[in-house]
Design a protein around this motif. Sequence first.
Motif, mmCIF file in Angstrom:
data_model
loop_
_atom_site.group_PDB
_atom_site.id
_atom_site.type_symbol
_atom_site.label_atom_id
_atom_site.label_comp_id
_atom_site.label_asym_id
_atom_site.label_seq_id
_atom_site.Cartn_x
_atom_site.Cartn_y
_atom_site.Cartn_z
ATOM 1 N N TYR A 192 0.472 -1.664 0.109
ATOM 2 C CA TYR A 192 -0.204 0.512 -0.117
ATOM 3 C C TYR A 192 1.308 1.322 -0.034
ATOM 4 O O TYR A 192 0.632 2.126 -0.874
ATOM 5 N N HIS A 193 1.927 1.593 0.790
ATOM 6 C CA HIS A 193 2.952 2.535 1.267
ATOM 7 C C HIS A 193 3.466 2.369 -0.591
ATOM 8 O O HIS A 193 3.629 3.776 -0.810
ATOM 9 N N GLN A 194 4.160 1.722 -1.165
ATOM 10 C CA GLN A 194 4.034 1.898 -2.634
ATOM 11 C C GLN A 194 3.633 1.903 -3.187
ATOM 12 O O GLN A 194 3.983 2.753 -4.396
ATOM 13 N N LEU A 195 2.565 1.744 -3.474
ATOM 14 C CA LEU A 195 1.556 2.409 -4.098
ATOM 15 C C LEU A 195 1.156 3.888 -4.365
ATOM 16 O O LEU A 195 0.877 4.551 -5.252
ATOM 17 N N ILE A 196 1.236 4.128 -2.539
ATOM 18 C CA ILE A 196 1.149 5.753 -2.414
ATOM 19 C C ILE A 196 1.984 6.737 -3.065
ATOM 20 O O ILE A 196 1.961 7.903 -3.987
ATOM 21 N N LEU B 76 3.588 6.082 -5.455
ATOM 22 C CA LEU B 76 3.774 5.675 -6.923
ATOM 23 C C LEU B 76 2.583 7.251 -7.416
ATOM 24 O O LEU B 76 2.783 7.262 -9.142
ATOM 25 N N GLY B 77 2.234 7.427 -6.312
ATOM 26 C CA GLY B 77 0.960 8.610 -6.127
ATOM 27 C C GLY B 77 -0.484 7.905 -7.286
ATOM 28 O O GLY B 77 -1.356 7.923 -7.849
ATOM 29 N N VAL B 78 -0.864 6.428 -7.672
ATOM 30 C CA VAL B 78 -1.722 5.346 -7.692
ATOM 31 C C VAL B 78 -2.832 6.130 -7.008
ATOM 32 O O VAL B 78 -4.041 6.164 -7.792
ATOM 33 N N PHE B 79 -2.918 6.648 -5.619
ATOM 34 C CA PHE B 79 -4.002 6.804 -5.288
ATOM 35 C C PHE B 79 -4.584 8.399 -5.052
ATOM 36 O O PHE B 79 -5.429 9.162 -5.100
ATOM 37 N N GLU B 80 -3.589 9.148 -5.950
ATOM 38 C CA GLU B 80 -3.608 10.606 -5.923
ATOM 39 C C GLU B 80 -5.228 10.671 -7.101
ATOM 40 O O GLU B 80 -5.264 10.602 -7.280
ATOM 41 N N GLY B 81 -5.998 12.036 -6.311
ATOM 42 C CA GLY B 81 -7.022 12.061 -6.349
ATOM 43 C C GLY B 81 -8.282 11.510 -5.784
ATOM 44 O O GLY B 81 -9.122 12.052 -5.359
ATOM 45 N N THR B 82 -8.138 10.725 -5.000
ATOM 46 C CA THR B 82 -8.324 9.602 -4.170
ATOM 47 C C THR B 82 -8.553 9.676 -2.435
ATOM 48 O O THR B 82 -7.124 10.315 -2.225
#
Length: 188
Positions: free
Chosen positions: A20-24, A26-32
């Motif tokens: 989850y931290h890796q995805l954060i 990478l900006g995967v959840f940007e805007g959500t």
Amino acid sequence: MLAPSPTLPEEFRPLRVDEYHQLIELGVFEGTKVELVGGVLVEMSPQGPAHFGLIPYLNHLLVSLVGDDYTVSPQGPVIADEISEPEPDFAILTKRDTRRTGKPTDALLVIEVSNSSLRFDLGEKARRYAGAGFGEYWVIDVQDRSIHVHRGPRPDGTWTAVETVREGELQAVAVPPLHLDVGDLLDF
């Protein structure tokens, strides 16, 4: 660690906090706005007026009541287990420097202000917080104008005591200086 929710299929592979931290990063959840609970990404509901109105009031109240002996963390993440990093409305922590230690894993009291997410807050989140051994968990029910108080966490994700309080004085067992008038708090 608690297993993922029993309502998920057996083949379910939970997302872990480190992933989850890796995805954060990478900006995967940007805007959500999401949180990780039980290996599942949960989209967080927007705050309604009653929920939003309670947050600054409760923040001021908590900080003034617990003083310098504790840290009040408003709307920040806590690590409950390897597959859960929820973001409660408040976590009361021991006094320590969270800038160096990262996200809290030892909350004494966790508080959720709940309107549309009551079932989830009283279900899977309560289970995760108990399994983490967080000393106490309060859910402020905006619709019912009550506080669901959970005490005595067990490793299996249950609580030894759960009560609903609508009036009178509420004393936090896990954070002794925290005591408040429930009627006054819920008068919104």
